[in-house]
Design an enzyme around this catalytic site. Structure first.
Site, PDB file in Angstrom:
ATOM      1  N   SER A  27       6.211 -21.761 -21.183  1.00  0.00           N
ATOM      2  CA  SER A  27       7.513 -22.039 -20.578  1.00  0.00           C
ATOM      3  C   SER A  27       7.370 -23.300 -19.731  1.00  0.00           C
ATOM      4  O   SER A  27       6.526 -23.357 -18.836  1.00  0.00           O
ATOM      5  CB  SER A  27       7.918 -20.848 -19.713  1.00  0.00           C
ATOM      6  N   LYS A  56       9.029 -23.327 -24.744  1.00  0.00           N
ATOM      7  CA  LYS A  56      10.325 -22.952 -24.152  1.00  0.00           C
ATOM      8  C   LYS A  56      10.634 -23.951 -23.056  1.00  0.00           C
ATOM      9  O   LYS A  56       9.791 -24.218 -22.194  1.00  0.00           O
ATOM     10  CB  LYS A  56      10.221 -21.533 -23.589  1.00  0.00           C
ATOM     11  N   LEU A  57      11.846 -24.494 -23.110  1.00  0.00           N
ATOM     12  CA  LEU A  57      12.260 -25.466 -22.098  1.00  0.00           C
ATOM     13  C   LEU A  57      13.263 -24.829 -21.166  1.00  0.00           C
ATOM     14  O   LEU A  57      14.221 -24.194 -21.604  1.00  0.00           O
ATOM     15  CB  LEU A  57      12.942 -26.674 -22.752  1.00  0.00           C
ATOM     16  N   LYS A  58      13.072 -25.034 -19.880  1.00  0.00           N
ATOM     17  CA  LYS A  58      14.074 -24.628 -18.909  1.00  0.00           C
ATOM     18  C   LYS A  58      15.186 -25.677 -18.937  1.00  0.00           C
ATOM     19  O   LYS A  58      14.892 -26.885 -18.967  1.00  0.00           O
ATOM     20  CB  LYS A  58      13.450 -24.566 -17.517  1.00  0.00           C
ATOM     21  N   ASP A 100      15.866 -21.827 -21.943  1.00  0.00           N
ATOM     22  CA  ASP A 100      16.178 -20.763 -20.983  1.00  0.00           C
ATOM     23  C   ASP A 100      16.953 -21.380 -19.823  1.00  0.00           C
ATOM     24  O   ASP A 100      16.449 -22.282 -19.151  1.00  0.00           O
ATOM     25  CB  ASP A 100      14.876 -20.138 -20.471  1.00  0.00           C
ATOM     26  N   ASN A 153      18.463 -19.455 -17.269  1.00  0.00           N
ATOM     27  CA  ASN A 153      18.487 -18.614 -16.060  1.00  0.00           C
ATOM     28  C   ASN A 153      19.861 -18.574 -15.404  1.00  0.00           C
ATOM     29  O   ASN A 153      20.011 -18.846 -14.211  1.00  0.00           O
ATOM     30  CB  ASN A 153      17.426 -19.078 -15.043  1.00  0.00           C
ATOM     31  N   GLU A 172      18.212 -18.520 -24.116  1.00  0.00           N
ATOM     32  CA  GLU A 172      17.963 -17.362 -23.236  1.00  0.00           C
ATOM     33  C   GLU A 172      18.865 -17.427 -22.006  1.00  0.00           C
ATOM     34  O   GLU A 172      18.902 -18.434 -21.303  1.00  0.00           O
ATOM     35  CB  GLU A 172      16.480 -17.403 -22.838  1.00  0.00           C
ATOM     36  N   ASP A 220      17.817 -12.004 -20.925  1.00  0.00           N
ATOM     37  CA  ASP A 220      16.688 -11.723 -20.035  1.00  0.00           C
ATOM     38  C   ASP A 220      17.257 -10.964 -18.825  1.00  0.00           C
ATOM     39  O   ASP A 220      17.280  -9.728 -18.800  1.00  0.00           O
ATOM     40  CB  ASP A 220      16.022 -13.057 -19.654  1.00  0.00           C
ATOM     41  N   LYS A 268      10.786  -7.711 -20.137  1.00  0.00           N
ATOM     42  CA  LYS A 268       9.894  -7.895 -18.985  1.00  0.00           C
ATOM     43  C   LYS A 268       9.754  -6.543 -18.304  1.00  0.00           C
ATOM     44  O   LYS A 268      10.750  -6.010 -17.796  1.00  0.00           O
ATOM     45  CB  LYS A 268      10.498  -8.880 -17.977  1.00  0.00           C
ATOM     46  N   GLY A 272       7.657 -13.579 -19.129  1.00  0.00           N
ATOM     47  CA  GLY A 272       6.626 -13.754 -18.099  1.00  0.00           C
ATOM     48  C   GLY A 272       7.269 -13.966 -16.746  1.00  0.00           C
ATOM     49  O   GLY A 272       8.418 -14.414 -16.648  1.00  0.00           O
TER      50      GLY A 272
HETATM   51  O1  SMG Z   1       5.235 -16.512 -16.680  1.00  0.00           O
HETATM   52  O2  SMG Z   1       4.980 -18.100 -18.086  1.00  0.00           O
HETATM   53  C1  SMG Z   1       5.617 -17.528 -17.232  1.00  0.00           C
HETATM   54  C2  SMG Z   1       6.972 -18.061 -16.856  1.00  0.00           C
HETATM   55  C3  SMG Z   1       7.988 -17.669 -17.844  1.00  0.00           C
HETATM   56  O3  SMG Z   1       9.982 -18.910 -17.689  1.00  0.00           O
HETATM   57  C4  SMG Z   1       9.401 -17.922 -17.362  1.00  0.00           C
HETATM   58  N1  SMG Z   1       9.933 -16.986 -16.564  1.00  0.00           N
HETATM   59  O4  SMG Z   1      13.453 -16.522 -16.708  1.00  0.00           O
HETATM   60  O5  SMG Z   1      11.979 -16.184 -18.170  1.00  0.00           O
HETATM   61  C5  SMG Z   1      12.280 -16.552 -17.052  1.00  0.00           C
HETATM   62  C6  SMG Z   1      11.265 -17.050 -16.053  1.00  0.00           C
HETATM   63  C7  SMG Z   1      11.337 -16.280 -14.761  1.00  0.00           C
HETATM   64  C8  SMG Z   1      10.383 -16.687 -13.711  1.00  0.00           C
HETATM   65  S1  SMG Z   1      10.596 -18.305 -13.214  1.00  0.00           S
HETATM   66  C9  SMG Z   1       9.696 -18.574 -11.791  1.00  0.00           C
HETATM   67 MG    MG Z   2      14.228 -16.101 -18.664  1.00  0.00          MG
END
Ligand code: SMG
Ligand code: MG
Length: 367
Positions: free
Chosen positions: A135, A161-163, A189, A191, A214, A239, A263, A291
């Site tokens: 990620s 995976k790109l935020k 993703d 969020n 996501e 998620d 998760k 994660g």
């Molecule tokens: O644990 O590799 C990891 C991070 C994966 O992007 C990740 N997690 O929304 O999926 C999600 C985020 C939540 C935590 S971001 C600090």
């Molecule tokens: Mg997520």
């Protein structure tokens, strides 16, 4: 098994690079660990709550308090406790799934170690390695993003995976797709950073052949996600919205979740995570393991969980070194050939590096 005590331990771990998402920047991890002290030995659990309630309503201080003042008095009052009982015993106390998950994990780890078994065996799955995705956070410039992505390609990750967030979406995704080529798995993703008025805009991502998008909309906006899923050819993955078996069922029935990120912390534990996996398998909904920037404790458990047959997409189970210079376990997860090995040791399969753990402990109390 008799639960004789509980240690609540806080540790501080710096991240090797700050991790920026649409809800903020993380530069270090303040983690709550739970040690279950039983008449048959100890077990450890990791609470995945973050310091601030920015991903979900939970946060580390709150998790510690609710375990100490509300969960512990119940568990000490019942005599023998099995891991499978923990969620029923705490069910009348609303919310706090990450705190509940950490406690259940510690009890389950103790139980498995006491019986000489491990989580992988309990799940009954045959795979001994699982594909590893990484990620990647938001960067000030696309060039910096491309440089990071290139590094992860060199590390051999199985997917990227790109935020994303408004203002950092179409163009970065376009350029990363160009860099990695058409065959590499790519997903995004958000969020919860968008709303229903952005549906047309989000459909512009369709041209990049993403594995999934996501959680683009708010966690309680199942209808909005269903509308996006109907409009967009990119599969919608949830998620934050999936907090229970019921939300998973409803999201599937509504057409809001074409894929689910599982998760354990978000759904109240590894046992609930397995039940949601079973539901998705039965309903034909692909799942993958998310994660929460876990230490080697949570990552070992996630790698085992992801061996279940419904986990058909690579999880956010990256190498320990993606976040940490040094981990609290003796055998941190590494990526080889795009996969991580499933730990074979007892319990959740990790061994703690107690000397390092003690050196980064910021507070500890025993109940
Ligand atoms: O644990 O590799 C990891 C991070 C994966 O992007 C990740 N997690 O929304 O999926 C999600 C985020 C939540 C935590 S971001 C600090
Ligand atoms: Mg997520």
């Amino acid at each position: 098994m008799r639960l004789e005590g509980l240690e609540l331990r806080r540790i501080g771990l710096d991240l090797v690079v700050p991790f920026r998402t649409s809800f903020g920047v993380e530069s270090s991890r303040d983690v709550l660990l739970v040690r279950a002290i039983t008449d048959s030995g100890d077990g450890w659990g990791e609470c995945v709550a973050m310091s601030e309630p920015v991903y979900s309503p939970e946060f580390t201080d709150g998790a510690e308090l609710v375990i100490r003042d509300h969960f512990w008095p119940i568990l000490t009052g019942v005599g023998d406790v099995a891991a499978a009982d923990v969620d029923h015993l705490l069910d009348h106390l609303h919310g706090h799934p990450m705190a509940k998950a950490a406690l259940e994990m510690a009890v389950l780890d103790a139980e498995l170690r006491a019986s000489g078994s491990n989580f992988h065996t309990l799940l009954g799955s045959e795979r001994d390695r699982v594909p590893s995705g990484v990620s990647v956070g938001i960067f000030p410039t696309i060039d910096e993003l491309l440089e990071q992505v290139q590094g992860y390609l060199d590390d051999g990750y199985a997917r990227i995976k790109l935020k994303i967030e408004p203002g950092f979406d179409i163009e970065p995704v376009r350029q990363v797709r160009e860099l990695i080529g058409p065959d590499m798995g790519l997903q995004v993703d958000a969020n919860t950073a968008y709303d229903r008025t952005d549906i047309d805009h989000l459909c512009r991502l369709d041209e990049f052949d993403l594995l999934l998008i996501e959680q683009p909309l708010a966690e309680d906006d199942l209808l909005g996600h269903a509308r996006l899923a109907a409009a967009s050819s990119t599969p919608v993955c949830l998620d934050e919205s999936i907090v229970s078996m019921r939300t998973a069922k409803d999201a599937i029935d509504l057409g809001a979740a074409e894929i689910i990120n599982i998760k354990p912390g978000r759904v109240g534990g590894y046992l609930a995570a397995r039940r949601i996996h079973d539901l998705c398998l039965e309903r034909g909904i692909p799942v993958w393991c998310g994660g929460m920037v876990e230490t080697g404790i949570g990552r070992a458990a996630n790698a085992a969980l992801a061996t279940l047959p419904g986990f058909v997409l690579p999880g956010d189970i990256s190498a320990s070194s993606r976040f940490f210079a040094r981990d609290i376990v003796t055998d941190p997860i590494t990526v080889e050939d795009g996969h991580v090995a499933v730990p074979t040791g007892p319990g959740f399969g990790f061994e703690l590096d107690m000397e390092f753990l003690d050196s980064i402990t910021t507070a500890s109390s025993q109940l």
